[in-house]
Design an enzyme around this catalytic site. Sequence first.
Site, PDB file in Angstrom:
ATOM      1  N   GLY A  55       3.310   5.664  -3.033  1.00  0.00           N
ATOM      2  CA  GLY A  55       4.522   6.401  -3.392  1.00  0.00           C
ATOM      3  C   GLY A  55       4.671   6.565  -4.889  1.00  0.00           C
ATOM      4  O   GLY A  55       5.091   7.627  -5.380  1.00  0.00           O
ATOM      5  N   GLY A 114       0.815  -1.211   0.000  1.00  0.00           N
ATOM      6  CA  GLY A 114       0.000   0.000   0.000  1.00  0.00           C
ATOM      7  C   GLY A 114       0.846   1.257   0.000  1.00  0.00           C
ATOM      8  O   GLY A 114       0.580   2.214  -0.738  1.00  0.00           O
ATOM      9  N   ASP A 115       1.883   1.279   0.836  1.00  0.00           N
ATOM     10  CA  ASP A 115       2.797   2.422   0.868  1.00  0.00           C
ATOM     11  C   ASP A 115       3.503   2.597  -0.467  1.00  0.00           C
ATOM     12  O   ASP A 115       3.653   3.715  -0.963  1.00  0.00           O
ATOM     13  CB  ASP A 115       3.843   2.221   1.965  1.00  0.00           C
ATOM     14  CG  ASP A 115       3.301   2.474   3.353  1.00  0.00           C
ATOM     15  OD1 ASP A 115       2.517   3.417   3.514  1.00  0.00           O
ATOM     16  OD2 ASP A 115       3.666   1.726   4.277  1.00  0.00           O
ATOM     17  N   SER A 116       3.968   1.498  -1.034  1.00  0.00           N
ATOM     18  CA  SER A 116       4.744   1.584  -2.273  1.00  0.00           C
ATOM     19  C   SER A 116       3.887   2.072  -3.430  1.00  0.00           C
ATOM     20  O   SER A 116       4.328   2.903  -4.238  1.00  0.00           O
ATOM     21  CB  SER A 116       5.364   0.221  -2.601  1.00  0.00           C
ATOM     22  OG  SER A 116       6.300  -0.146  -1.604  1.00  0.00           O
TER      23      SER A 116
END
Length: 402
Positions: free
Chosen positions: A173, A168-170
Amino acid sequence: MEIRPLAGVRVLELGNYIAAPTAGRILGDFGAEVIKVERPKTGDELRNWRLYGGDTSMLYRTVNRNKKSITLDLRTDAGRAIVLDLIRHCDVLLENFRPGMLEKWGLGPEVLDEINPDLVITRISAYGQTGPLSQRPGFAAVAEAVGGLRELVGDPDRPPVRVGVSIGDSIAGVYAAFGTVLALFQRTQLGEPIPLPQRIIDVALNESILSVMESLVPDYEAYGINRQRVGGRMEGIAPSNAYPCSDGTSIIIGGNGDGIFRRYMQVIERPDLAEDPELQDNAGRWRHRDRLDAAIAEWTERRTREQALAVLEEAAIPCGPIYTAADIVDDEQYRARNMIQRFPVDVGGDEPKEVAFTGIVPVIGDRSLPIGTVGPDLGEHTREVLSELLGMSDADIEALER
Protein backbone atom coordinates in the site's frame (compact mmCIF):
# COMPACT_ATOMS: atom_id res chain seq x y z
CA MET A 1 -2.68 25.61 9.73
CA GLU A 2 -4.37 23.02 7.54
CA ILE A 3 -1.84 21.12 5.43
CA ARG A 4 -3.35 19.20 2.51
CA PRO A 5 -0.70 18.72 -0.21
CA LEU A 6 -3.01 16.44 -2.22
CA ALA A 7 -6.07 18.70 -2.02
CA GLY A 8 -7.86 18.74 -5.37
CA VAL A 9 -6.89 15.15 -6.20
CA ARG A 10 -9.83 12.76 -6.45
CA VAL A 11 -9.33 9.00 -6.11
CA LEU A 12 -11.80 6.25 -6.97
CA GLU A 13 -10.93 3.22 -4.85
CA LEU A 14 -12.16 -0.18 -5.97
CA GLY A 15 -10.10 -2.04 -3.40
CA ASN A 16 -10.96 -4.56 -0.71
CA TYR A 17 -9.02 -5.86 2.29
CA ILE A 18 -5.81 -4.00 3.20
CA ALA A 19 -3.36 -3.32 0.35
CA ALA A 20 -5.24 -0.94 -1.96
CA PRO A 21 -7.23 0.58 0.94
CA THR A 22 -3.93 1.37 2.68
CA ALA A 23 -2.80 3.28 -0.41
CA GLY A 24 -6.13 5.10 -0.44
CA ARG A 25 -5.79 5.89 3.25
CA ILE A 26 -2.38 7.47 2.73
CA LEU A 27 -3.64 9.59 -0.15
CA GLY A 28 -6.68 10.61 1.88
CA ASP A 29 -4.53 11.42 4.90
CA PHE A 30 -2.83 14.15 2.90
CA GLY A 31 -5.90 15.74 1.41
CA ALA A 32 -7.06 13.66 -1.57
CA GLU A 33 -10.78 13.03 -1.86
CA VAL A 34 -11.03 9.23 -1.79
CA ILE A 35 -14.30 7.67 -2.91
CA LYS A 36 -14.40 4.03 -1.88
CA VAL A 37 -16.70 1.76 -3.88
CA GLU A 38 -18.11 -1.15 -1.86
CA ARG A 39 -20.48 -4.01 -2.55
CA PRO A 40 -24.10 -3.33 -1.57
CA LYS A 41 -25.25 -4.88 1.72
CA THR A 42 -21.93 -6.47 2.75
CA GLY A 43 -19.27 -3.95 1.76
CA ASP A 44 -15.55 -4.52 2.14
CA GLU A 45 -14.93 -7.80 3.97
CA LEU A 46 -12.59 -5.92 6.28
CA ARG A 47 -15.69 -4.56 8.03
CA ASN A 48 -16.03 -7.95 9.75
CA TRP A 49 -12.38 -8.76 10.44
CA ARG A 50 -11.57 -8.64 14.16
CA LEU A 51 -15.08 -7.40 14.84
CA TYR A 52 -15.62 -7.57 18.61
CA GLY A 53 -18.74 -5.41 18.79
CA GLY A 54 -20.97 -3.18 16.67
CA ASP A 55 -21.19 -3.71 12.92
CA THR A 56 -17.86 -2.30 11.69
CA SER A 57 -14.41 -3.35 12.89
CA MET A 58 -11.77 -0.93 14.13
CA LEU A 59 -9.51 -2.43 11.46
CA TYR A 60 -11.87 -1.14 8.78
CA ARG A 61 -12.24 2.21 10.54
CA THR A 62 -8.46 2.55 10.62
CA VAL A 63 -7.57 1.47 7.09
CA ASN A 64 -10.42 3.45 5.53
CA ARG A 65 -10.21 6.73 7.41
CA ASN A 66 -10.56 10.00 5.52
CA LYS A 67 -12.66 8.36 2.79
CA LYS A 68 -16.20 8.42 1.46
CA SER A 69 -18.12 5.17 0.99
CA ILE A 70 -20.53 4.52 -1.85
CA THR A 71 -22.16 1.23 -2.80
CA LEU A 72 -22.20 -0.08 -6.37
CA ASP A 73 -22.55 -3.59 -7.75
CA LEU A 74 -19.74 -3.94 -10.28
CA ARG A 75 -21.27 -7.19 -11.52
CA THR A 76 -24.10 -5.20 -13.10
CA ASP A 77 -24.12 -3.00 -16.19
CA ALA A 78 -25.60 -0.17 -14.15
CA GLY A 79 -22.86 -0.32 -11.54
CA ARG A 80 -20.08 -0.38 -14.13
CA ALA A 81 -21.67 2.50 -16.02
CA ILE A 82 -21.59 4.60 -12.85
CA VAL A 83 -17.88 3.80 -12.41
CA LEU A 84 -17.18 4.97 -15.95
CA ASP A 85 -19.10 8.17 -15.31
CA LEU A 86 -17.18 8.77 -12.08
CA ILE A 87 -13.85 8.20 -13.84
CA ARG A 88 -14.43 11.38 -15.83
CA HIS A 89 -14.19 13.31 -12.57
CA CYS A 90 -11.24 11.47 -11.00
CA ASP A 91 -7.45 11.70 -11.12
CA VAL A 92 -6.70 8.19 -9.86
CA LEU A 93 -8.24 4.74 -10.04
CA LEU A 94 -6.99 2.43 -7.30
CA GLU A 95 -7.74 -1.31 -7.38
CA ASN A 96 -6.52 -4.68 -6.10
CA PHE A 97 -8.53 -7.25 -8.02
CA ARG A 98 -6.90 -10.28 -9.63
CA PRO A 99 -5.28 -9.22 -12.94
CA GLY A 100 -7.80 -9.34 -15.77
CA MET A 101 -10.87 -8.70 -13.61
CA LEU A 102 -11.21 -5.03 -14.59
CA GLU A 103 -10.78 -5.99 -18.23
CA LYS A 104 -13.46 -8.68 -17.86
CA TRP A 105 -15.84 -6.02 -16.55
CA GLY A 106 -15.06 -3.66 -19.42
CA LEU A 107 -13.08 -1.36 -17.10
CA GLY A 108 -9.57 -2.08 -18.39
CA PRO A 109 -6.92 0.62 -18.74
CA GLU A 110 -7.56 1.22 -22.46
CA VAL A 111 -11.27 1.82 -21.82
CA LEU A 112 -10.54 4.11 -18.89
CA ASP A 113 -7.92 5.98 -20.93
CA GLU A 114 -10.47 6.80 -23.62
CA ILE A 115 -12.73 8.35 -21.01
CA ASN A 116 -10.00 10.14 -19.04
CA PRO A 117 -6.58 10.39 -20.74
CA ASP A 118 -5.02 11.90 -17.60
CA LEU A 119 -6.10 9.11 -15.25
CA VAL A 120 -3.47 7.41 -13.08
CA ILE A 121 -4.32 3.71 -12.74
CA THR A 122 -2.78 2.07 -9.67
CA ARG A 123 -3.09 -1.70 -9.55
CA ILE A 124 -2.08 -4.01 -6.69
CA SER A 125 -2.03 -7.77 -7.10
CA ALA A 126 -0.26 -10.83 -5.74
CA TYR A 127 2.43 -11.12 -8.44
CA GLY A 128 1.88 -8.13 -10.72
CA GLN A 129 0.02 -7.67 -13.99
CA THR A 130 2.53 -9.61 -16.11
CA GLY A 131 4.61 -12.79 -15.87
CA PRO A 132 3.76 -16.50 -15.56
CA LEU A 133 2.25 -16.16 -12.06
CA SER A 134 0.25 -13.00 -12.71
CA GLN A 135 -3.10 -14.82 -12.81
CA ARG A 136 -2.48 -16.67 -9.57
CA PRO A 137 -4.45 -15.41 -6.53
CA GLY A 138 -2.57 -14.65 -3.35
CA PHE A 139 -2.83 -12.86 -0.05
CA ALA A 140 -0.05 -11.13 1.86
CA ALA A 141 0.74 -14.30 3.83
CA VAL A 142 1.82 -15.98 0.60
CA ALA A 143 3.62 -12.89 -0.67
CA GLU A 144 5.62 -12.63 2.55
CA ALA A 145 6.76 -16.21 2.03
CA VAL A 146 7.58 -15.86 -1.67
CA GLY A 147 9.26 -12.50 -1.07
CA GLY A 148 11.74 -14.04 1.37
CA LEU A 149 10.48 -12.56 4.65
CA ARG A 150 8.79 -15.57 6.24
CA GLU A 151 11.94 -17.70 6.10
CA LEU A 152 13.74 -15.21 8.35
CA VAL A 153 11.05 -14.74 11.03
CA GLY A 154 11.14 -16.90 14.16
CA ASP A 155 13.59 -19.12 15.99
CA PRO A 156 15.96 -21.41 14.07
CA ASP A 157 14.72 -24.60 15.74
CA ARG A 158 11.07 -24.01 14.84
CA PRO A 159 9.07 -23.50 11.61
CA PRO A 160 8.93 -19.94 10.26
CA VAL A 161 6.27 -17.69 11.75
CA ARG A 162 4.45 -14.59 10.59
CA VAL A 163 4.73 -11.12 12.04
CA GLY A 164 1.56 -10.05 13.87
CA VAL A 165 0.24 -7.65 11.20
CA SER A 166 -0.39 -7.88 7.45
CA ILE A 167 2.97 -6.33 6.70
CA GLY A 168 2.97 -7.40 3.05
CA ASP A 169 -0.30 -5.60 2.36
CA SER A 170 0.81 -2.48 4.20
CA ILE A 171 4.17 -2.24 2.43
CA ALA A 172 2.47 -2.74 -0.93
CA GLY A 173 0.00 0.00 0.00
CA VAL A 174 2.83 2.40 0.78
CA TYR A 175 4.50 1.66 -2.56
CA ALA A 176 1.18 2.09 -4.37
CA ALA A 177 0.61 5.48 -2.76
CA PHE A 178 4.16 6.53 -3.58
CA GLY A 179 3.82 5.36 -7.19
CA THR A 180 0.54 7.23 -7.52
CA VAL A 181 2.08 10.45 -6.29
CA LEU A 182 5.04 9.94 -8.68
CA ALA A 183 2.66 9.73 -11.63
CA LEU A 184 0.69 12.77 -10.45
CA PHE A 185 3.93 14.69 -10.00
CA GLN A 186 5.14 13.74 -13.47
CA ARG A 187 1.83 14.83 -14.94
CA THR A 188 2.18 18.21 -13.24
CA GLN A 189 5.83 18.64 -14.20
CA LEU A 190 5.36 17.86 -17.88
CA GLY A 191 2.18 19.82 -18.26
CA GLU A 192 1.14 17.54 -21.11
CA PRO A 193 -0.49 14.13 -21.47
CA ILE A 194 1.58 11.16 -20.27
CA PRO A 195 1.44 7.91 -22.26
CA LEU A 196 -0.86 5.31 -20.73
CA PRO A 197 1.91 2.82 -19.80
CA GLN A 198 3.54 5.49 -17.63
CA ARG A 199 0.25 6.09 -15.83
CA ILE A 200 -0.22 2.44 -14.84
CA ILE A 201 1.35 1.79 -11.44
CA ASP A 202 1.82 -1.99 -11.12
CA VAL A 203 2.47 -3.07 -7.52
CA ALA A 204 3.00 -6.74 -6.66
CA LEU A 205 2.74 -7.95 -3.07
CA ASN A 206 5.70 -10.32 -3.38
CA GLU A 207 7.90 -7.66 -4.99
CA SER A 208 7.01 -5.17 -2.28
CA ILE A 209 8.31 -7.62 0.32
CA LEU A 210 11.39 -8.47 -1.74
CA SER A 211 12.25 -4.78 -2.00
CA VAL A 212 12.70 -4.48 1.79
CA MET A 213 14.79 -7.62 2.18
CA GLU A 214 18.01 -5.59 2.21
CA SER A 215 20.99 -7.61 0.87
CA LEU A 216 19.28 -11.03 0.96
CA VAL A 217 19.75 -11.72 -2.77
CA PRO A 218 23.18 -10.12 -3.36
CA ASP A 219 24.58 -11.88 -0.26
CA TYR A 220 23.54 -15.17 -1.81
CA GLU A 221 24.97 -14.30 -5.23
CA ALA A 222 28.20 -12.83 -3.89
CA TYR A 223 29.00 -15.20 -1.01
CA GLY A 224 26.68 -18.18 -1.37
CA ILE A 225 24.99 -17.19 1.92
CA ASN A 226 21.43 -18.34 2.54
CA ARG A 227 20.33 -16.35 5.56
CA GLN A 228 18.67 -18.28 8.37
CA ARG A 229 16.23 -17.47 11.15
CA VAL A 230 18.01 -16.13 14.24
CA GLY A 231 15.06 -15.35 16.54
CA GLY A 232 15.23 -11.91 18.12
CA ARG A 233 18.63 -11.20 16.65
CA MET A 234 19.58 -9.74 13.29
CA GLU A 235 21.97 -11.74 11.12
CA GLY A 236 25.55 -10.46 11.40
CA ILE A 237 24.74 -7.76 13.96
CA ALA A 238 25.58 -8.15 17.66
CA PRO A 239 24.76 -7.58 20.38
CA SER A 240 21.17 -6.67 19.50
CA ASN A 241 18.30 -8.61 21.05
CA ALA A 242 15.46 -8.66 23.55
CA TYR A 243 16.53 -9.25 27.16
CA PRO A 244 14.41 -10.27 30.20
CA CYS A 245 14.01 -8.07 33.26
CA SER A 246 13.25 -8.95 36.87
CA ASP A 247 9.61 -7.76 36.67
CA GLY A 248 8.69 -10.21 33.89
CA THR A 249 9.04 -7.70 31.05
CA SER A 250 11.69 -7.56 28.34
CA ILE A 251 13.57 -4.70 26.73
CA ILE A 252 15.29 -4.21 23.40
CA ILE A 253 18.94 -3.13 23.43
CA GLY A 254 20.95 -2.39 20.30
CA GLY A 255 24.61 -2.10 21.27
CA ASN A 256 26.18 -3.21 18.01
CA GLY A 257 28.05 -0.03 17.03
CA ASP A 258 31.79 -0.29 17.80
CA GLY A 259 31.91 2.80 20.02
CA ILE A 260 28.56 2.05 21.60
CA PHE A 261 29.60 -1.53 22.38
CA ARG A 262 32.56 -0.54 24.56
CA ARG A 263 30.40 1.93 26.49
CA TYR A 264 27.63 -0.65 26.74
CA MET A 265 29.90 -3.27 28.31
CA GLN A 266 31.04 -0.76 30.93
CA VAL A 267 27.39 -0.10 31.79
CA ILE A 268 26.64 -3.79 32.38
CA GLU A 269 29.78 -4.04 34.52
CA ARG A 270 31.74 -6.17 32.05
CA PRO A 271 34.84 -4.11 31.16
CA ASP A 272 36.58 -7.36 30.23
CA LEU A 273 34.24 -7.75 27.27
CA ALA A 274 34.78 -4.16 26.24
CA GLU A 275 38.52 -4.84 25.93
CA ASP A 276 38.34 -8.35 24.49
CA PRO A 277 40.23 -8.35 21.14
CA GLU A 278 37.72 -10.83 19.73
CA LEU A 279 34.86 -8.38 20.23
CA GLN A 280 36.20 -5.20 18.67
CA ASP A 281 34.20 -5.49 15.44
CA ASN A 282 30.75 -6.71 14.47
CA ALA A 283 32.04 -9.89 12.84
CA GLY A 284 33.74 -10.97 16.05
CA ARG A 285 30.78 -10.03 18.20
CA TRP A 286 28.49 -12.06 15.95
CA ARG A 287 30.71 -15.11 16.36
CA HIS A 288 30.47 -14.69 20.16
CA ARG A 289 26.82 -13.62 20.23
CA ASP A 290 25.72 -16.31 22.67
CA ARG A 291 28.37 -15.29 25.20
CA LEU A 292 27.43 -11.62 24.86
CA ASP A 293 23.69 -12.22 25.16
CA ALA A 294 24.22 -14.31 28.27
CA ALA A 295 26.27 -11.55 29.91
CA ILE A 296 23.69 -8.88 29.04
CA ALA A 297 20.76 -11.00 30.23
CA GLU A 298 22.54 -11.64 33.52
CA TRP A 299 22.61 -7.87 34.05
CA THR A 300 19.03 -7.10 32.93
CA GLU A 301 17.55 -9.96 34.98
CA ARG A 302 18.67 -8.23 38.16
CA ARG A 303 16.75 -5.04 37.31
CA THR A 304 13.23 -3.97 36.50
CA ARG A 305 12.44 -2.59 33.09
CA GLU A 306 12.48 0.99 34.33
CA GLN A 307 15.74 0.54 36.22
CA ALA A 308 17.56 -1.03 33.28
CA LEU A 309 16.30 1.53 30.78
CA ALA A 310 17.25 4.44 33.05
CA VAL A 311 20.87 3.29 33.27
CA LEU A 312 21.13 2.52 29.55
CA GLU A 313 19.55 5.81 28.49
CA GLU A 314 21.89 7.75 30.77
CA ALA A 315 24.80 6.15 28.89
CA ALA A 316 23.18 6.84 25.48
CA ILE A 317 22.81 3.15 24.65
CA PRO A 318 19.97 2.60 22.11
CA CYS A 319 17.23 0.79 24.02
CA GLY A 320 13.54 0.72 24.58
CA PRO A 321 10.61 -1.10 26.13
CA ILE A 322 8.52 -3.64 24.26
CA TYR A 323 5.16 -1.91 24.13
CA THR A 324 1.64 -3.26 24.21
CA ALA A 325 -1.33 -1.23 22.96
CA ALA A 326 -1.88 -0.04 26.54
CA ASP A 327 1.68 1.28 26.68
CA ILE A 328 1.31 3.06 23.34
CA VAL A 329 -1.80 5.04 24.25
CA ASP A 330 -0.13 6.24 27.47
CA ASP A 331 3.21 7.16 25.89
CA GLU A 332 4.11 10.84 26.17
CA GLN A 333 6.15 10.85 22.96
CA TYR A 334 3.23 9.62 20.87
CA ARG A 335 0.90 12.09 22.58
CA ALA A 336 3.30 14.99 22.05
CA ARG A 337 3.30 14.37 18.30
CA ASN A 338 -0.49 13.85 18.06
CA MET A 339 0.00 10.20 17.16
CA ILE A 340 -2.95 9.21 19.35
CA GLN A 341 -6.21 10.78 18.17
CA ARG A 342 -9.62 9.94 19.62
CA PHE A 343 -12.99 9.68 17.90
CA PRO A 344 -16.46 8.66 19.06
CA VAL A 345 -17.21 5.29 17.45
CA ASP A 346 -20.03 2.76 17.65
CA VAL A 347 -18.57 -0.32 19.34
CA GLY A 348 -21.87 -2.08 19.95
CA GLY A 349 -22.92 -0.39 23.20
CA ASP A 350 -25.74 1.99 23.97
CA GLU A 351 -23.57 5.04 23.30
CA PRO A 352 -20.54 5.71 21.07
CA LYS A 353 -17.19 5.26 22.77
CA GLU A 354 -14.13 7.51 22.52
CA VAL A 355 -11.57 5.33 20.73
CA ALA A 356 -7.89 6.07 20.09
CA PHE A 357 -6.62 5.85 16.52
CA THR A 358 -3.02 6.20 15.41
CA GLY A 359 -2.01 9.44 13.70
CA ILE A 360 -0.84 10.30 10.21
CA VAL A 361 2.71 9.49 9.08
CA PRO A 362 4.91 11.23 8.01
CA VAL A 363 4.62 14.29 10.21
CA ILE A 364 4.51 17.62 8.38
CA GLY A 365 5.28 20.37 10.86
CA ASP A 366 5.65 19.53 14.52
CA ARG A 367 2.75 17.13 14.98
CA SER A 368 0.73 14.55 13.06
CA LEU A 369 -1.93 16.07 10.86
CA PRO A 370 -5.42 15.64 12.27
CA ILE A 371 -7.46 12.70 10.99
CA GLY A 372 -10.60 14.04 9.35
CA THR A 373 -12.86 11.02 9.77
CA VAL A 374 -12.47 7.36 10.65
CA GLY A 375 -13.71 4.72 8.19
CA PRO A 376 -17.24 5.54 7.02
CA ASP A 377 -20.43 3.56 7.42
CA LEU A 378 -21.32 1.41 4.42
CA GLY A 379 -22.70 3.57 1.60
CA GLU A 380 -22.71 6.65 3.79
CA HIS A 381 -21.82 8.98 0.89
CA THR A 382 -23.60 7.30 -2.03
CA ARG A 383 -26.23 9.97 -2.49
CA GLU A 384 -23.78 12.81 -1.92
CA VAL A 385 -21.28 11.57 -4.51
CA LEU A 386 -23.75 10.53 -7.19
CA SER A 387 -25.79 13.70 -6.91
CA GLU A 388 -22.90 16.17 -6.67
CA LEU A 389 -20.53 14.61 -9.22
CA LEU A 390 -22.97 13.02 -11.65
CA GLY A 391 -26.05 15.20 -11.13
CA MET A 392 -28.25 12.19 -10.41
CA SER A 393 -31.66 12.87 -8.89
CA ASP A 394 -33.04 11.09 -5.85
CA ALA A 395 -35.25 9.09 -8.19
CA ASP A 396 -32.24 8.05 -10.30
CA ILE A 397 -30.35 6.93 -7.21
CA GLU A 398 -33.33 5.01 -5.85
CA ALA A 399 -33.70 3.24 -9.19
CA LEU A 400 -30.02 2.32 -9.12
CA GLU A 401 -30.38 0.99 -5.58
CA ARG A 402 -33.30 -1.18 -6.62
